[in-house]
Design an enzyme around this catalytic site. Structure first.
Site, PDB file in Angstrom:
ATOM      1  CG  ASP A  13      -1.873  -1.203   1.206  1.00 14.53           C
ATOM      2  OD1 ASP A  13      -2.244  -1.659   0.115  1.00 14.53           O
ATOM      3  OD2 ASP A  13      -2.189  -1.699   2.306  1.00 14.53           O
ATOM      4  CE  LYS A  16       2.360  -2.518  -4.284  1.00 14.95           C
ATOM      5  NZ  LYS A  16       2.082  -2.111  -2.900  1.00 14.95           N
ATOM      6  N   GLY A  40      -4.560  -4.360  -3.771  1.00 12.44           N
ATOM      7  CA  GLY A  40      -5.549  -3.344  -4.117  1.00 12.44           C
ATOM      8  C   GLY A  40      -4.767  -2.122  -4.541  1.00 12.44           C
ATOM      9  CG  HIS A  41      -2.050  -2.265  -7.042  1.00 11.28           C
ATOM     10  ND1 HIS A  41      -1.196  -2.914  -7.874  1.00 11.28           N
ATOM     11  CD2 HIS A  41      -1.757  -2.709  -5.784  1.00 11.28           C
ATOM     12  CE1 HIS A  41      -0.423  -3.736  -7.162  1.00 11.28           C
ATOM     13  NE2 HIS A  41      -0.760  -3.629  -5.899  1.00 11.28           N
ATOM     14  CD  GLN A 223       0.791  -8.946  -2.463  1.00 13.06           C
ATOM     15  OE1 GLN A 223       1.461  -9.618  -3.217  1.00 13.06           O
ATOM     16  NE2 GLN A 223      -0.460  -8.653  -2.744  1.00 13.06           N
TER      17      GLN A 223
HETATM   18  P1  GDP Z   1      -0.789   0.263  -3.569  1.00 12.90           P
HETATM   19  O1  GDP Z   1      -1.385  -1.006  -3.052  1.00 12.90           O
HETATM   20  O2  GDP Z   1       0.670   0.355  -3.305  1.00 12.90           O
HETATM   21  O3  GDP Z   1      -1.114   0.531  -5.002  1.00 12.90           O
HETATM   22  O4  GDP Z   1      -1.449   1.428  -2.714  1.00 12.90           O
HETATM   23  P2  GDP Z   1      -3.015   1.585  -2.367  1.00 12.90           P
HETATM   24  O5  GDP Z   1      -3.737   2.011  -3.578  1.00 12.90           O
HETATM   25  O6  GDP Z   1      -3.500   0.381  -1.644  1.00 12.90           O
HETATM   26  O7  GDP Z   1      -2.969   2.723  -1.276  1.00 12.90           O
HETATM   27  C1  GDP Z   1      -2.413   3.987  -1.539  1.00 12.90           C
HETATM   28  C2  GDP Z   1      -3.487   5.052  -1.272  1.00 12.90           C
HETATM   29  O8  GDP Z   1      -2.887   6.331  -1.207  1.00 12.90           O
HETATM   30  C3  GDP Z   1      -4.530   5.154  -2.375  1.00 12.90           C
HETATM   31  O9  GDP Z   1      -5.748   5.546  -1.806  1.00 12.90           O
HETATM   32  C4  GDP Z   1      -3.982   6.262  -3.274  1.00 12.90           C
HETATM   33  O10 GDP Z   1      -4.988   6.944  -4.026  1.00 12.90           O
HETATM   34  C5  GDP Z   1      -3.377   7.177  -2.249  1.00 12.90           C
HETATM   35  N1  GDP Z   1      -2.197   7.942  -2.689  1.00 12.90           N
HETATM   36  C6  GDP Z   1      -1.207   7.555  -3.531  1.00 12.90           C
HETATM   37  N2  GDP Z   1      -0.246   8.514  -3.576  1.00 12.90           N
HETATM   38  C7  GDP Z   1      -0.659   9.503  -2.761  1.00 12.90           C
HETATM   39  C8  GDP Z   1      -0.076  10.743  -2.362  1.00 12.90           C
HETATM   40  O11 GDP Z   1       1.020  11.130  -2.758  1.00 12.90           O
HETATM   41  N3  GDP Z   1      -0.783  11.506  -1.465  1.00 12.90           N
HETATM   42  C9  GDP Z   1      -1.989  11.112  -0.973  1.00 12.90           C
HETATM   43  N4  GDP Z   1      -2.592  11.920  -0.100  1.00 12.90           N
HETATM   44  N5  GDP Z   1      -2.565   9.953  -1.326  1.00 12.90           N
HETATM   45  C10 GDP Z   1      -1.887   9.160  -2.191  1.00 12.90           C
HETATM   46  P1  IMO Z   2      -0.907  -4.248  -2.197  1.00 19.62           P
HETATM   47  O1  IMO Z   2      -0.444  -4.813  -3.517  1.00 19.62           O
HETATM   48  C1  IMO Z   2      -0.949  -4.613   2.143  1.00 19.62           C
HETATM   49  C2  IMO Z   2      -1.013  -8.679   3.774  1.00 19.62           C
HETATM   50  C3  IMO Z   2      -2.271  -9.118   4.500  1.00 19.62           C
HETATM   51  C4  IMO Z   2      -1.667 -10.078   5.512  1.00 19.62           C
HETATM   52  C5  IMO Z   2      -0.552 -10.751   4.724  1.00 19.62           C
HETATM   53  C6  IMO Z   2      -0.931 -12.100   4.115  1.00 19.62           C
HETATM   54  O2  IMO Z   2      -2.204  -3.538  -2.274  1.00 19.62           O
HETATM   55  O3  IMO Z   2       0.181  -3.445  -1.568  1.00 19.62           O
HETATM   56  P2  IMO Z   2      -2.468 -12.828   2.061  1.00 19.62           P
HETATM   57  O4  IMO Z   2      -3.917 -12.585   1.804  1.00 19.62           O
HETATM   58  O5  IMO Z   2      -1.562 -12.291   1.007  1.00 19.62           O
HETATM   59  O6  IMO Z   2      -2.164 -14.267   2.399  1.00 19.62           O
HETATM   60  O7  IMO Z   2      -2.169 -11.999   3.421  1.00 19.62           O
HETATM   61  O8  IMO Z   2      -0.205  -9.850   3.678  1.00 19.62           O
HETATM   62  N1  IMO Z   2      -1.221  -8.176   2.406  1.00 19.62           N
HETATM   63  C7  IMO Z   2      -1.159  -6.892   2.064  1.00 19.62           C
HETATM   64  N2  IMO Z   2      -0.984  -5.787   2.818  1.00 19.62           N
HETATM   65  N3  IMO Z   2      -1.057  -4.503   0.817  1.00 19.62           N
HETATM   66  C8  IMO Z   2      -1.208  -5.603   0.039  1.00 19.62           C
HETATM   67  O9  IMO Z   2      -1.194  -5.557  -1.317  1.00 19.62           O
HETATM   68  C9  IMO Z   2      -1.307  -6.864   0.658  1.00 19.62           C
HETATM   69  N4  IMO Z   2      -1.484  -8.136   0.216  1.00 19.62           N
HETATM   70  C10 IMO Z   2      -1.411  -8.921   1.287  1.00 19.62           C
HETATM   71  O10 IMO Z   2      -2.912  -8.033   5.114  1.00 19.62           O
HETATM   72  O11 IMO Z   2      -1.067  -9.359   6.562  1.00 19.62           O
HETATM   73 MG    MG Z   3      -2.924  -1.656  -1.829  1.00 20.12          MG
END
Ligand code: GDP
Ligand code: IMO
Ligand code: MG
Length: 428
Positions: A13, A16, A40-41, A223
């Site tokens: 998270d 990415k 979840g991207h 991840q």
């Molecule tokens: P990922 O799993 O690495 O793709 O990240 P996620 O999408 O799960 O979580 C990142 C969250 O931060 C999302 O809600 C993005 O829209 C948000 N986000 C990404 N970059 C920025 C930033 O520079 N500032 C803020 N405030 N939010 C951001």
């Molecule tokens: P993105 O790509 C954050 C965590 C779960 C748990 C552990 C194992 O959005 O960054 P799993 O279901 O993979 O067997 O769970 O890994 N986890 C993540 N945490 N971002 C993710 O993906 C994750 N994918 C798995 O919360 O601790």
């Molecule tokens: Mg994510």
């Protein structure tokens, strides 16, 4: 520079999705190499939010998107995601979305076993996403998995029957749960197969031809480094290799093809699920980061645990991934704090620890050693040039670069594509 790998450096998270979507503009192909719909991207384009779990985050830039052989794919979820994206006007057809023949298929018994293990109280709770990821990778390693090519095979039905029988034994005898209806499973998966068949192909061949004809490839990690099955905080990890080396294994391309590796670093640290977290905050500052950063999981909606940035982790990520640059995200979220802490090492029983410990018992006892710098009050989300950032923000950046010995290539100051400051543009 042509082929770029993007990985998370922390516990996922990091942002990415935003950075892959942004840099996909300069690529021809975007390929995911591991994980499944535990990811979840999030991408935000013109104020509209898109969340992808399986489809690579290059889809909005109209690039060829590939689901690599290193992934585990729930076909029902993939079809829902295709429908969701089409509903938002995104074009998806077998020319723009390819699925590796060798990617593994998540079956209903994988999800049932994941949920049963997490809920049964008999073994350590990992806090998984409950999507069947671990059990599917287990079957891959045990050579009991179903790959996309097996869905097309004439033995599909008899194969699945044999495997499902064993799974039903575990579900009913060990977990005292309802068994899976195998006839229903087979019919459902045949209907998935019929819809997905035109997308299934040999992606190693496709990628090789792409590189030979001068195309650029962006490899999208899911991840983060510290959730890696080998190098993360085992057993509180996911079931795949999340580090850059797996970009090759998970797609069928050799390491000589990789030119650049960017590690995504959130300006603070978050974690979802169980497991150690040395810089975790349990005070008002932790709540501030959680609320201002809207730190809720994009997959499960769970509240993310929050803490200060951890250089011990980041140095681990630099080494494990051979990072050539960093992308620092969510820097805007730190605005408003009086001071900001940077964990530079750990203290363990009177000793200083510089390298991320392997033993979780050691890690659990480690106290973070902080360097404190003054914060900034300004809202930086509208800033587009590094020299316009407040002096204290620039000091924060310089400190991270110095301590990680890695350049910050770009900074993200908001979720949108344009809310970005390039320092070293990887493609220009
Ligand atoms: P990922 O799993 O690495 O793709 O990240 P996620 O999408 O799960 O979580 C990142 C969250 O931060 C999302 O809600 C993005 O829209 C948000 N986000 C990404 N970059 C920025 C930033 O520079 N500032 C803020 N405030 N939010 C951001
Ligand atoms: P993105 O790509 C954050 C965590 C779960 C748990 C552990 C194992 O959005 O960054 P799993 O279901 O993979 O067997 O769970 O890994 N986890 C993540 N945490 N971002 C993710 O993906 C994750 N994918 C798995 O919360 O601790
Ligand atoms: Mg994510």
């Amino acid at each position: 520079m042509s082929n770029l790998v993007i990985v998370g450096t922390q516990w996922g998270d990091e942002g990415k999705g935003k950075i892959v979507d942004l840099l996909a503009e300069y690529s021809d192909f975007v390929v995911r190499f591991q994980g499944g719909n535990n990811a979840g991207h999030t991408m935000v384009v013109d104020g509209e939010q898109f969340i992808s779990h399986l489809v690579p985050s290059g889809i909005l830039q109209k690039k060829v998107c590939i689901i690599g052989n290193g992934m585990v794919v729930d076909p029902g979820v993939l079809l829902d995601e295709i429908d969701y994206l089409k509903g938002k006007g995104v074009q998806i057809d077998p020319k723009v979305l390819l699925i590796s023949q060798k990617a593994h298929v998540i079956m209903p018994y994988h999800k049932a076993l994941d949920a049963a293990r997490e809920g049964c109280g008999k073994s350590k709770k990992i806090g998984t996403t409950g999507r069947g990821i671990g059990p599917c990778y287990e079957d891959k390693a045990a050579r009991r998995g179903i790959r996309f090519i097996d869905l097309l095979d004439e033995d599909f039905e008899s194969n699945v029957r044999a495997i499902a029988e064993e799974k039903n034994f575990y579900l009913s005898k060990f977990h005292e749960l309802d068994t899976i209806d195998v006839d229903e499973l087979i019919n459902t998966y045949k209907s998935y197969r019929d819809r997905l068949a035109p997308h299934i192909t040999d992606i190693s061949v496709v990628l090789d031809q792409a590189v030979r004809s001068g195309n650029r490839i962006l490899f999208e990690g899911a991840q983060g480094t510290h959730l890696d099955i080998d190098h993360g905080t085992y057993p509180y990890v996911t079931s795949s290799n999340t580090i850059s080396g797996n970009a090759c294994c998970g797609t069928g391309i050799g390491p000589k093809r990789i030119d650049h590796i960017i590690g995504i670093v959130k300006a603070y640290t978050t974690r979802v699920g169980e497991g150690p977290f040395p810089t975790e905050l349990f005070d008002a500052t932790g709540d501030f980061l959680q609320e201002k950063g809207a730190e809720f999981g994009a997959t499960t909606g769970r509240r993310r645990r929050c803490g200060w940035i951890d250089i011990v982790m980041l140095r681990n990520a630099v080494r494990l991934n051979s990072l050539t640059g960093l992308a620092l995200t969510k820097l805007d979220v730190l605005g408003g704090l009086d001071e900001i802490k940077i964990c530079t090492s750990y203290r363990y029983r009177g000793e200083t620890i510089e390298h991320f410990p392997v033993s979780l018992n050691v890690l659990a006892e480690c106290e973070p050693v902080f360097e404190t710098i003054a914060g900034w009050k300004e809202d930086i989300s509208g800033i587009r040039h590094v020299e316009d950032l407040p002096e204290n923000t620039r000091r924060y950046l310089r400190t991270i670069e110095t301590l990680t010995e890695t350049p910050v290539d770009l900074i993200s100051v908001g979720p949108g594509r344009n809310e970005t400051i390039f320092m070293n543009h990887p493609f220009q």
